[in-house]
Design an enzyme around this catalytic site. Structure first.
Site, short mmCIF file in Angstrom:
data_model
loop_
_atom_site.label_atom_id
_atom_site.label_comp_id
_atom_site.label_asym_id
_atom_site.label_seq_id
_atom_site.Cartn_x
_atom_site.Cartn_y
_atom_site.Cartn_z
N ASP A 186 0.85 -1.17 0.00
CA ASP A 186 0.00 0.00 0.00
C ASP A 186 0.91 1.24 0.00
O ASP A 186 1.87 1.28 -0.75
CB ASP A 186 -0.96 -0.05 1.20
N TYR A 312 -3.12 10.76 1.61
CA TYR A 312 -3.62 10.81 0.23
C TYR A 312 -3.51 12.23 -0.31
O TYR A 312 -3.12 12.44 -1.46
CB TYR A 312 -5.07 10.32 0.19
N HIS A 367 -4.84 -7.79 0.15
CA HIS A 367 -4.11 -6.55 0.38
C HIS A 367 -3.34 -6.54 1.70
O HIS A 367 -2.43 -5.73 1.87
CB HIS A 367 -5.12 -5.38 0.38
#
Length: 393
Positions: A186, A312, A367
């Protein structure tokens, strides 16, 4: 909290009884919406088409309030060894587990969102002192990203993936590790790629479960399976990445809910653990409720729902630049798990990662492989880094 100096200071997690009681009171007083307007009997992934089903959420909330034991997780963190140091004015928290082996090599593990150092809690001991004497051993460092967990929450902009990677080099140097190997997934995978590309004088090589191809590559020459990977990744970003758009553009707005409501925080994170794991219905098929709640409770007690979301906002522009020009020449081991949200075809990966020494496609896992398939994950990471170290000699 520790003094803000450039020295490394020991740290212990110890939530107050008042904070834990406040959490339980908020859970008991939660106002919940009505049930979703679709219904399917479990197991069925379609049950989650409108988000976390009400019945599933209620079950986890009740467990969180009445049975979950945060102190057990605190004890595990403290036994591994926790520390803090200040880099560029920001306090950085990290786990540090030194190996007893004389031949151990330094390894930095970087988590992503919506994860934390809780992702590595079940694998650090085996990486440091493996039961198999022939397996490589590592001095393991697992930092909390800025704005996550017990790291400080940045008060200014600028803490994107590039600055984080530079901070990790500084951190490892302070611990006496001038050269080291790195792993991540990630956002941790992006940081690990930056480490390998920009700091080859310090980074011996990398292992990642997130290969980042340059932008603009075509599907010409890809196999049918590789085309499917590329199409699935494109579909994810086009239709299932609203969370990323929200956090990249309005992290403050969603942050109010994440910091004020434990149920809101749980639902926001549980949704991703459901969708991104290799399961038929619920993430609890492979990840225990306790481990997921360790992760969520860490966000809650440190009030980092908003600050973690800002990675982000800080990094999406930097990732676009990463897509254009970064090349990784150090030895790289790459594992692509079948139910991950981004799966990069090897021909695309080879454009950026110029020395791939091991490429694996596990049969199971999503993930969060260190939580979903920890036994396999450890062996894969050991073998991948063994190949990296062999290629660097």
């Amino acid at each position: 909290m520790n003094h803000r100096t450039n020295d490394v200071q020991a740290f212990e997690a110890n939530a107050t009884a008042a904070d834990l009681e406040d959490l339980r009171a908020r859970l008991a007083a939660a106002r919940l919406p009505e049930a979703e307007t679709i219904y399917r009997a479990a197991p069925a992934p379609q049950r989650w088409d409108q988000g976390v089903p009400l019945a599933d959420l209620i079950e986890v909330v009740n467990y969180w309030r009445t049975e979950y034991n945060w102190r057990s997780f605190e004890d595990r963190l403290n036994r591994i060894g926790q520390f803090r140091t200040t880099i560029d004015g920001l306090g950085i928290h990290f786990l540090h587990r030194r190996s007893a082996r004389a031949d151990a090599r330094p390894l930095i593990l970087t988590h992503g969102w919506p994860g934390s150092v809780a992702e590595f809690i079940d694998v650090i001991d085996e990486l440091a002192d493996p039961n198999d004497g022939d397996a490589p051993a590592f001095h393991v460092v697992a930092p909390s990203l800025p704005g996550f967990g017990y790291s400080d929450r940045p008060a200014t902009t600028g803490w994107g993936v590039g600055k984080i990677a530079a901070a990790w080099v500084e951190l490892m140097g302070r611990l006496g590790y001038g050269k080291f190997v790195a792993h991540g997934g990630d956002w941790g995978g992006v940081v690990t790629t930056v480490l390998g590309g920009r700091f080859p004088e310090h980074v011996i090589g990398i292992h990642t479960v997130l290969a980042q191809p340059p932008a603009g590559l075509t599907m010409d020459g890809l196999t049918a399976a590789e085309r499917k990977w590329a199409e699935e990744t494109r579909e994810f970003w086009q239709h299932r990445a609203a969370y990323a758009k929200q956090q990249a553009t309005r992290p403050q707005t969603i942050g109010y809910s994440l910091v004020d409501s434990p149920v809101g925080l749980l639902a926001w994170i549980l949704d991703k653990f459901s969708e991104w794991t290799d399961t038929e219905d619920s993430p609890f098929e492979t990840i225990s409720r306790d481990r997921l709640l360790d992760n969520v409770t860490l966000y809650w007690l440190t009030q980092t729902g908003a600050s973690a979301a800002r990675i982000y906002y800080e990094s999406h522009g930097g990732v676009n630049k990463l897509h254009r020009d970064l090349r990784v020449d150090v030895p790289s081991a790459i594992s692509i798990y079948p139910r991950d949200i981004e799966k990069c075809p090897r021909p695309w990966a080879q454009v950026r990662y110029r020395q791939i020494v091991r490429w694996t496609t596990p049969e199971t896992g999503g993930h969060f492989p260190s939580l979903e398939v920890p036994g396999y994950f450890v062996k894969d990471l050991q073998q991948g880094l063994e190949a990296v170290l062999a290629a660097s000699r």
